[in-house]
Design a protein around this motif. Structure first.
Motif, PDB file in Angstrom:
ATOM      1  N   SER A 117      11.039 -37.127   2.967  1.00  0.00           N
ATOM      2  CA  SER A 117      12.332 -36.479   2.718  1.00  0.00           C
ATOM      3  C   SER A 117      11.932 -35.191   1.687  1.00  0.00           C
ATOM      4  O   SER A 117      12.393 -34.125   1.926  1.00  0.00           O
ATOM      5  N   ALA A 118      11.425 -35.720   0.729  1.00  0.00           N
ATOM      6  CA  ALA A 118      11.048 -34.593  -0.425  1.00  0.00           C
ATOM      7  C   ALA A 118      10.333 -33.461   0.131  1.00  0.00           C
ATOM      8  O   ALA A 118      10.446 -32.523   0.079  1.00  0.00           O
ATOM      9  N   VAL A 119       9.209 -33.602   0.944  1.00  0.00           N
ATOM     10  CA  VAL A 119       8.297 -32.623   1.483  1.00  0.00           C
ATOM     11  C   VAL A 119       9.187 -31.819   2.336  1.00  0.00           C
ATOM     12  O   VAL A 119       8.920 -30.720   2.479  1.00  0.00           O
ATOM     13  N   ASN A 120       9.925 -32.516   3.295  1.00  0.00           N
ATOM     14  CA  ASN A 120      10.803 -31.790   4.157  1.00  0.00           C
ATOM     15  C   ASN A 120      11.835 -30.940   3.274  1.00  0.00           C
ATOM     16  O   ASN A 120      11.892 -29.822   3.910  1.00  0.00           O
ATOM     17  N   PHE A 121      12.238 -31.145   2.529  1.00  0.00           N
ATOM     18  CA  PHE A 121      13.155 -30.355   1.523  1.00  0.00           C
ATOM     19  C   PHE A 121      12.458 -29.420   1.193  1.00  0.00           C
ATOM     20  O   PHE A 121      13.123 -28.095   0.795  1.00  0.00           O
ATOM     21  N   LEU A 181       5.989 -21.366   1.756  1.00  0.00           N
ATOM     22  CA  LEU A 181       6.173 -22.142   0.579  1.00  0.00           C
ATOM     23  C   LEU A 181       5.569 -23.654   0.805  1.00  0.00           C
ATOM     24  O   LEU A 181       4.671 -24.049  -0.216  1.00  0.00           O
ATOM     25  N   LEU A 182       5.989 -24.210   1.595  1.00  0.00           N
ATOM     26  CA  LEU A 182       5.426 -25.605   1.558  1.00  0.00           C
ATOM     27  C   LEU A 182       3.793 -25.760   2.384  1.00  0.00           C
ATOM     28  O   LEU A 182       2.889 -26.732   1.811  1.00  0.00           O
ATOM     29  N   GLY A 183       3.501 -24.710   3.122  1.00  0.00           N
ATOM     30  CA  GLY A 183       2.224 -24.795   3.114  1.00  0.00           C
ATOM     31  C   GLY A 183       1.144 -24.504   2.179  1.00  0.00           C
ATOM     32  O   GLY A 183       0.165 -25.141   1.909  1.00  0.00           O
ATOM     33  N   GLY A 184       1.755 -23.651   1.363  1.00  0.00           N
ATOM     34  CA  GLY A 184       0.928 -23.370  -0.144  1.00  0.00           C
ATOM     35  C   GLY A 184       0.914 -24.700  -1.071  1.00  0.00           C
ATOM     36  O   GLY A 184       0.055 -25.003  -1.674  1.00  0.00           O
ATOM     37  N   LEU A 185       2.288 -25.357  -1.149  1.00  0.00           N
ATOM     38  CA  LEU A 185       2.148 -26.441  -1.941  1.00  0.00           C
ATOM     39  C   LEU A 185       1.320 -27.669  -1.271  1.00  0.00           C
ATOM     40  O   LEU A 185       0.793 -28.281  -1.958  1.00  0.00           O
ATOM     41  N   SER A 186       1.221 -27.539   0.195  1.00  0.00           N
ATOM     42  CA  SER A 186       0.566 -28.773   0.668  1.00  0.00           C
ATOM     43  C   SER A 186      -1.191 -28.393   0.281  1.00  0.00           C
ATOM     44  O   SER A 186      -1.968 -29.405   0.109  1.00  0.00           O
ATOM     45  N   VAL A 187      -1.690 -27.170   0.256  1.00  0.00           N
ATOM     46  CA  VAL A 187      -2.988 -26.769  -0.103  1.00  0.00           C
ATOM     47  C   VAL A 187      -3.194 -27.236  -1.380  1.00  0.00           C
ATOM     48  O   VAL A 187      -4.344 -27.876  -1.491  1.00  0.00           O
ATOM     49  N   ILE A 188      -2.434 -27.249  -2.410  1.00  0.00           N
ATOM     50  CA  ILE A 188      -2.771 -27.576  -3.755  1.00  0.00           C
ATOM     51  C   ILE A 188      -2.695 -28.999  -3.864  1.00  0.00           C
ATOM     52  O   ILE A 188      -3.509 -29.673  -4.559  1.00  0.00           O
ATOM     53  N   THR A 189      -1.631 -29.765  -3.278  1.00  0.00           N
ATOM     54  CA  THR A 189      -1.663 -31.072  -3.237  1.00  0.00           C
ATOM     55  C   THR A 189      -2.545 -31.933  -2.560  1.00  0.00           C
ATOM     56  O   THR A 189      -3.240 -32.777  -3.110  1.00  0.00           O
ATOM     57  N   ARG A 210       5.659 -17.806  -6.370  1.00  0.00           N
ATOM     58  CA  ARG A 210       4.647 -17.933  -7.369  1.00  0.00           C
ATOM     59  C   ARG A 210       5.163 -18.930  -8.316  1.00  0.00           C
ATOM     60  O   ARG A 210       4.208 -19.558  -8.981  1.00  0.00           O
ATOM     61  N   LEU A 211       6.431 -19.019  -8.688  1.00  0.00           N
ATOM     62  CA  LEU A 211       7.102 -19.970  -9.407  1.00  0.00           C
ATOM     63  C   LEU A 211       6.654 -21.379  -8.923  1.00  0.00           C
ATOM     64  O   LEU A 211       5.928 -22.039  -9.743  1.00  0.00           O
ATOM     65  N   PHE A 212       6.997 -21.605  -7.705  1.00  0.00           N
ATOM     66  CA  PHE A 212       6.744 -23.016  -7.331  1.00  0.00           C
ATOM     67  C   PHE A 212       5.433 -23.335  -7.185  1.00  0.00           C
ATOM     68  O   PHE A 212       4.960 -24.410  -7.423  1.00  0.00           O
ATOM     69  N   TRP A 213       4.685 -22.464  -6.620  1.00  0.00           N
ATOM     70  CA  TRP A 213       3.096 -22.655  -6.437  1.00  0.00           C
ATOM     71  C   TRP A 213       2.307 -23.015  -7.887  1.00  0.00           C
ATOM     72  O   TRP A 213       1.423 -24.075  -8.045  1.00  0.00           O
ATOM     73  N   GLY A 214       2.950 -22.020  -9.056  1.00  0.00           N
ATOM     74  CA  GLY A 214       2.434 -22.173 -10.447  1.00  0.00           C
ATOM     75  C   GLY A 214       2.754 -23.732 -10.743  1.00  0.00           C
ATOM     76  O   GLY A 214       1.825 -24.190 -11.602  1.00  0.00           O
ATOM     77  N   ALA A 215       4.030 -23.894 -10.729  1.00  0.00           N
ATOM     78  CA  ALA A 215       4.460 -25.316 -11.045  1.00  0.00           C
ATOM     79  C   ALA A 215       3.544 -26.481 -10.493  1.00  0.00           C
ATOM     80  O   ALA A 215       3.037 -27.317 -11.204  1.00  0.00           O
ATOM     81  N   ALA A 216       3.367 -26.349  -9.398  1.00  0.00           N
ATOM     82  CA  ALA A 216       2.357 -27.352  -8.456  1.00  0.00           C
ATOM     83  C   ALA A 216       0.965 -27.482  -9.130  1.00  0.00           C
ATOM     84  O   ALA A 216       0.502 -28.347  -9.306  1.00  0.00           O
ATOM     85  N   LEU A 217       0.583 -26.290  -9.482  1.00  0.00           N
ATOM     86  CA  LEU A 217      -0.856 -26.236  -9.872  1.00  0.00           C
ATOM     87  C   LEU A 217      -0.915 -26.804 -11.590  1.00  0.00           C
ATOM     88  O   LEU A 217      -1.876 -27.539 -12.000  1.00  0.00           O
ATOM     89  N   LEU A 218       0.069 -26.518 -12.406  1.00  0.00           N
ATOM     90  CA  LEU A 218       0.270 -27.140 -13.588  1.00  0.00           C
ATOM     91  C   LEU A 218       0.417 -28.530 -13.470  1.00  0.00           C
ATOM     92  O   LEU A 218      -0.196 -29.304 -14.174  1.00  0.00           O
ATOM     93  N   LEU A 219       1.199 -29.045 -12.347  1.00  0.00           N
ATOM     94  CA  LEU A 219       1.580 -30.514 -12.320  1.00  0.00           C
ATOM     95  C   LEU A 219       0.027 -31.337 -11.767  1.00  0.00           C
ATOM     96  O   LEU A 219      -0.039 -32.460 -12.303  1.00  0.00           O
TER      97      LEU A 219
END
Length: 334
Positions: free
Chosen positions: A173-177, A184-192, A310-319
């Motif tokens: 559910s969270a990934v879907n949101f 956005l999700l493609g970049g977040l998924s690359v990081i995760t 950039r904000l969300f990808w940067g936050a993902a990198l920090l996390l």
């Protein structure tokens, strides 16, 4: 990392990347012929209204090559084959749930999509496969380790199975949101998945899970070529659910259940924003955010899609960096 492992990872990532790039010109026209266009909510930012009709269900562009690359290059010795089967059942199973939801909504034009009850029942069944496979088949036990405090707690089977169900449902559910802006999700998924593949799976000696993670990274990179702004196709539930299922499976099979809360913190924030928005509106009649999930709130504040990304990808990198610091303690409690 041995040379053989490096070759497996490189080959899986490259095959998935090239496969996704090759599938794009096939899938995009197909979805147009099926009239599988995205419907845009009226309250979204004006920049989103131009995206109405853009083909969706594009998750097949990266899931199919990633799964094939995993089957080709993942090792099968010892427990690897069992882990691989479990992880792929979660990935493919969630992808099929998402595909059904997408197909009903955008092709059959039934706006509610797959019934919530049917979706939940499917996820309960998939969670049962993951929980039973981890505890009874692989013998991973029911203990979990809390990051940073490095406390290990044995939950016992009933509570652990409940945790797995919450993880499977919550992660999907969270990934879907988090799927709501171009790329956005493609970049977040690359990081995760890079983190889970290279820093978690390899650290616990699970080359099979590392291959799956890197294959998904390669597939997502190929998909981003078509999903970058302005997107020619959207991921749809078929893609976001498959990614959520794979991520939940990796967290359980590597025994890093609570580490996922940190590494996947952006997903957690997105789903919390939705929960808070709904709760506030029902209790007070007021909304906390201009729109939920959170990325749409920033859009309605006037941010460009690039700024939000950039904000969300940067936050993902920090996390993920925070997760890297927590990892030794989590693995030490295994």
């Amino acid at each position: 990392m041995t040379d053989t492992t490096l070759l497996r990872l490189a080959a899986a990532g490259l095959v998935a990347l090239l496969g996704a790039l090759a599938l794009g010109p096939v899938v995009i026209p197909l979805m147009r012929r099926l009239k599988a266009g995205q419907t845009i909510r009226a309250e979204m930012a004006a920049s989103h209204q131009a995206k109405a009709g853009t083909p969706t269900m594009g998750g097949v562009i990266f899931t199919i090559p990633a799964i094939l690359a995993t089957l080709l290059f993942a090792p099968r010795g010892g427990d690897a084959l069992t882990r691989l089967i479990i992880a792929l059942v979660l990935t493919v199973g969630h992808g099929l749930v998402g595909f059904a939801d997408d197909y009903i909504k955008v092709v059959l034009k039934r706006s509610l999509g797959l019934r919530a009850r049917d979706k939940l029942l499917a996820q309960v069944a998939l969670a049962a496969v993951l929980g039973y496979g981890a505890v009874e088949v692989l013998g991973l036990g029911t203990a979990v380790t809390l990051p940073f405090v490095n406390v290990t707690v044995d939950l016992g089977k009933p509570l652990y199975y409940a945790l797995v169900l919450i993880m499977v449902w919550g992660t999907a559910s969270a990934v879907n949101f988090a799927d709501g802006l171009d790329g956005l999700l493609g970049g977040l998924s690359v990081i995760t998945f890079t983190f889970y593949g290279l820093f978690v799976a390899l650290a616990v000696g699970q080359t099979d899970m590392a291959v799956l993670a890197v294959a998904l990274v390669g597939g997502c990179l190929g998909f981003l070529y078509y999903n970058r702004h302005p997107a020619r196709i959207f991921m749809g539930d078929v893609g976001s659910f498959a990614l959520g299922g794979a991520l939940a499976a990796m967290a359980v099979l590597t025994r890093t259940e609570f580490l996922l809360v940190i590494v996947g913190g952006v997903y957690v924030i997105e789903v919390i924003s939705v929960i808070l928005q709904v709760a506030s509106f029902r209790l007070t009649g007021r909304r906390i955010f201009k729109m939920a999930p959170l990325h749409h709130h920033f859009e309605l504040l006037g941010w460009s899609e690039g700024q939000v990304l950039r904000l969300f990808w940067g936050a993902a990198l920090l996390l993920t960096a925070l997760g890297w610091f927590a990892l030794p303690g989590v693995l030490g409690g295994r």
